[in-house]
Design an enzyme around this catalytic site. Structure first.
Site, short mmCIF file in Angstrom:
data_model
loop_
_atom_site.label_atom_id
_atom_site.label_comp_id
_atom_site.label_asym_id
_atom_site.label_seq_id
_atom_site.Cartn_x
_atom_site.Cartn_y
_atom_site.Cartn_z
N ASP A 64 0.82 -1.20 0.00
CA ASP A 64 0.00 0.00 0.00
C ASP A 64 0.86 1.26 0.00
O ASP A 64 2.08 1.21 0.24
CB ASP A 64 -0.90 0.03 1.25
N TYR A 164 6.00 -10.21 6.96
CA TYR A 164 5.86 -8.77 7.18
C TYR A 164 6.25 -8.45 8.62
O TYR A 164 6.04 -9.25 9.53
CB TYR A 164 4.41 -8.32 6.98
#
Length: 299
Positions: A64, A164
């Site tokens: 994002d 992540y």
């Protein structure tokens, strides 16, 4: 046509994410512009959004806006361009001479035979293409590795897992020099409560409650096999590993776990949120700046 595999690191602060966005700068757009320049193509970012573009980079996923990466992987197939000298070339250091102080380096001129060999018509090597891209890319994007890949390698479809890390800081004195890469918090988090809640998320579940796309039509079932939360010197690190993640999923998971860490939710409430399959049941979406794609796994 040769297939290539790239490993890419970037600071996502000033970009509208990985994927192309009309009228905005993106990570993929900057990389494809540099690749097009290397291949001698005069193109702007609008050209890369066409399905027939000659330079098409395939990423392992889409980060994002504002999200960072240390280990994004991408694949691209093209004919290596012809070698041509330029300012992108790196000169090799000769190293330390006897009697020189440590750290004093001297530049070694290339033998004439090597120069003659380099000037022969040939294609650029992987190392030369990596050096070229890093010379022309902005300082917040770097090609960490550039290698030949098997013809069937596909950065997205061949990926079997991703890691992540989300970084927050709840200490008293905010660090200054890495402020782009963590989210500052006003309240201290209860790490043990968050880890208890995180354990309820392990395994294969329908994570629709943690999906940022309300119009998602594909399956929202995913497998998360590791969530580790630890504290170190005022930082709180959230590490996630799974086979894949939905849009905004990691940031919504972090935002929900933070609610547990502030005792606004109970650890067992996470199970009810999963069962609800409703985005409104989960916590807020944590800010993008704290999230980083660490690694993409392949067999």
């Amino acid at each position: 046509m040769q297939n290539y595999r790239l490993k890419i690191a970037y600071d996502g602060t000033r970009y509208a994410g990985w994927e192309h966005q009309p009228g905005q700068e993106t990570i993929k757009g900057k990389l494809e512009q540099a690749l097009a320049r290397m291949c001698g193509l005069a193109m702007d970012e609008r050209d890369f959004m066409r399905p027939d573009t000659p330079v098409k980079l395939i990423g392992a996923g889409r980060t994002d806006a504002g999200v960072h990466a240390r280990g994004m992987v991408a694949s691209i197939a093209f004919e290596a361009p012809a070698y041509r000298p330029g300012p992108w070339e790196r000169r090799e250091s000769k190293g330390r001479d006897r009697g020189n102080q440590p750290g004093n380096m001297t530049w070694q001129a290339e033998p004439s035979a090597q120069l003659t060999q380099r000037n022969q018509p040939r294609s650029m090597t992987c190392q030369e293409m990596q050096d070229y891209l890093n010379h022309y890319l902005p300082d917040d994007i770097s090609v960490v590795a550039f290698k030949e890949a098997a013809a069937r390698f596909h950065a997205r479809y061949k990926a079997v897992g991703k890691t992540y890390q989300y970084t927050a800081f709840d200490g008293r004195v905010k660090p200054v020099f890495n402020r782009r890469y963590y989210t500052p918090l006003e309240e201290e988090l209860d790490v043990s409560a968050m880890q208890e809640a995180a354990n309820c998320l392990l395994g294969e579940h329908d994570f629709r409650s943690f999906c940022g796309n309300p119009k998602m039509k594909k399956s929202t079932v995913r497998r998360v096999d590791r969530i580790e939360i630890r504290r170190s010197k005022g930082y709180v690190y959230f590490s996630f590993h799974g086979t894949g993640f939905l849009q905004n999923m990691v940031r919504i998971l972090v935002g929900t776990l933070m609610e547990v860490g502030w005792h606004r939710m109970r650890p067992q409430d996470v199970e009810k949120i999963l069962e609800a399959r409703d985005r409104k049941a989960a916590g807020p979406t944590a800010p993008a700046r704290g999230l980083c794609l660490i690694r993409v796994d392949y067999d």
